[in-house]
Scaffold this motif. Structure first.
Motif, short mmCIF file in Angstrom:
data_model
loop_
_atom_site.label_atom_id
_atom_site.label_comp_id
_atom_site.label_asym_id
_atom_site.label_seq_id
_atom_site.Cartn_x
_atom_site.Cartn_y
_atom_site.Cartn_z
N ARG A 1 0.83 -1.21 0.00
CA ARG A 1 0.00 0.00 0.00
C ARG A 1 0.86 1.25 0.00
O ARG A 1 0.66 2.16 -0.81
CB ARG A 1 -0.94 0.01 1.21
CG ARG A 1 -1.75 1.31 1.35
CD ARG A 1 -2.81 1.22 2.41
NE ARG A 1 -3.85 0.25 2.05
CZ ARG A 1 -5.03 0.17 2.65
NH1 ARG A 1 -5.33 0.99 3.64
NH2 ARG A 1 -5.91 -0.73 2.27
N GLU B 1 1.31 4.10 -3.05
CA GLU B 1 0.94 5.48 -2.77
C GLU B 1 2.11 6.45 -2.90
O GLU B 1 1.93 7.62 -3.23
CB GLU B 1 0.34 5.59 -1.36
CG GLU B 1 -1.01 4.91 -1.21
CD GLU B 1 -1.53 4.95 0.21
OE1 GLU B 1 -0.72 5.23 1.13
OE2 GLU B 1 -2.74 4.70 0.41
N GLU C 1 -3.85 -2.86 -4.40
CA GLU C 1 -3.64 -1.48 -3.95
C GLU C 1 -3.81 -0.47 -5.08
O GLU C 1 -4.29 0.64 -4.85
CB GLU C 1 -2.26 -1.36 -3.30
CG GLU C 1 -2.09 -2.16 -2.03
CD GLU C 1 -3.16 -1.85 -0.98
OE1 GLU C 1 -3.65 -0.71 -0.94
OE2 GLU C 1 -3.50 -2.76 -0.20
N ARG D 1 -7.42 -0.01 -5.41
CA ARG D 1 -7.97 0.69 -4.25
C ARG D 1 -7.76 2.19 -4.33
O ARG D 1 -8.68 2.99 -4.12
CB ARG D 1 -7.33 0.16 -2.96
CG ARG D 1 -7.87 0.81 -1.68
CD ARG D 1 -7.01 0.44 -0.47
NE ARG D 1 -5.65 0.94 -0.62
CZ ARG D 1 -5.30 2.19 -0.34
NH1 ARG D 1 -6.19 3.08 0.07
NH2 ARG D 1 -4.04 2.57 -0.49
N CYS D 2 -6.52 2.60 -4.65
CA CYS D 2 -6.21 4.04 -4.58
C CYS D 2 -6.19 4.73 -5.93
O CYS D 2 -6.16 5.95 -6.00
CB CYS D 2 -4.88 4.27 -3.86
SG CYS D 2 -3.43 3.88 -4.83
#
Length: 223
Positions: free
Chosen positions: A93, A97, A117, A120-121
């Motif tokens: 994660r 990011e 991930e 997700r982002c």
């Protein structure tokens, strides 16, 4: 963290050597990116390299990068940050990011974690597969004979875009055959980006088609 010595002069020398190596094999220097490996060095040593115009840097550890780079990225927002150290699934994660390029995709578990991930982002760092060209048991990376299948699985099973390959040849072997092997795998899999070559052998890597050379010691000094 250790302080660097003579960084601006060292950087100028590396730039000149990259230019010469490109000319020697009839390549354009604009097709070769210098990745400044700043792992273990503090922000105070990185700033002169940033001030000299370099914008592509690499770190080995997620936590170290997250401690020293936020302020540097605020001051120099066009920095491209690469992760070149082994990535654990519990750091996927943070890696997605924080980093712009992750060079160490090397097993199904990390491919699945990165896919999760990214979904997700919504952030899409560039992903390189690390190939253990020397089949060294202590070193990360997919084995050469398994690379094609792994790249295909990343693309098909996990929906990942694999844009590059990376390798670290064995310390005690000639580097050129390993660079040639990585280049062959890249051609078979329609991959244009090759991250290979470090302080001691980046000229050889350029001869074999490297698009990114990772140089740390020759710029910042010994760790």
């Amino acid at each position: 963290m250790k302080a660097a010595e003579g960084t601006p002069a060292h950087l100028a020398e590396i730039r000149a050597r990259i230019t010469q190596a490109a000319q020697d094999c009839d390549r354009s220097v604009v097709d070769i990116t210098l990745v400044c490996v700043s792992k273990t060095f503090p922000a105070a040593d990185i700033i002169p390299v940033l001030e000299a115009g370099e914008r592509v840097f690499a770190e080995n550890k997620v936590q170290e990068a997250m401690e020293k780079w936020p302020e540097l990225k605020r001051l120099y927002p066009d920095v491209e940050l690469h992760l070149i150290g082994p990535l654990q699934t519990n750091k996927a994660r943070e890696a997605v990011e924080f980093f712009d390029v992750i060079e160490t995709v090397d097993r199904p578990k990390i491919a699945a974690a990165l896919a999760k991930e990214i979904a997700r982002c919504g952030r899409h760092p560039k992903l390189y597969v690390q190939v253990n060209t020397g089949a060294e048991p202590q070193k990360a990376g997919v084995l050469p004979q398994e690379a094609d299948a792994f790249i295909a699985s990343c693309r098909k099973d996990h929906g990942l875009e694999i844009s590059g390959l990376m390798c670290i040849p064995p310390f005690n072997e000639q580097a050129s055959p390993h660079f040639a092997l990585l280049s062959e795998i890249a051609k078979r899999n329609n991959i244009a980006t090759l991250s290979m070559g470090m302080s001691a052998d980046f000229e050889l890597a350029i001869q074999q088609g490297a698009t990114h050379v990772r140089v740390g010691t020759a710029i910042f000094g010994k760790r």
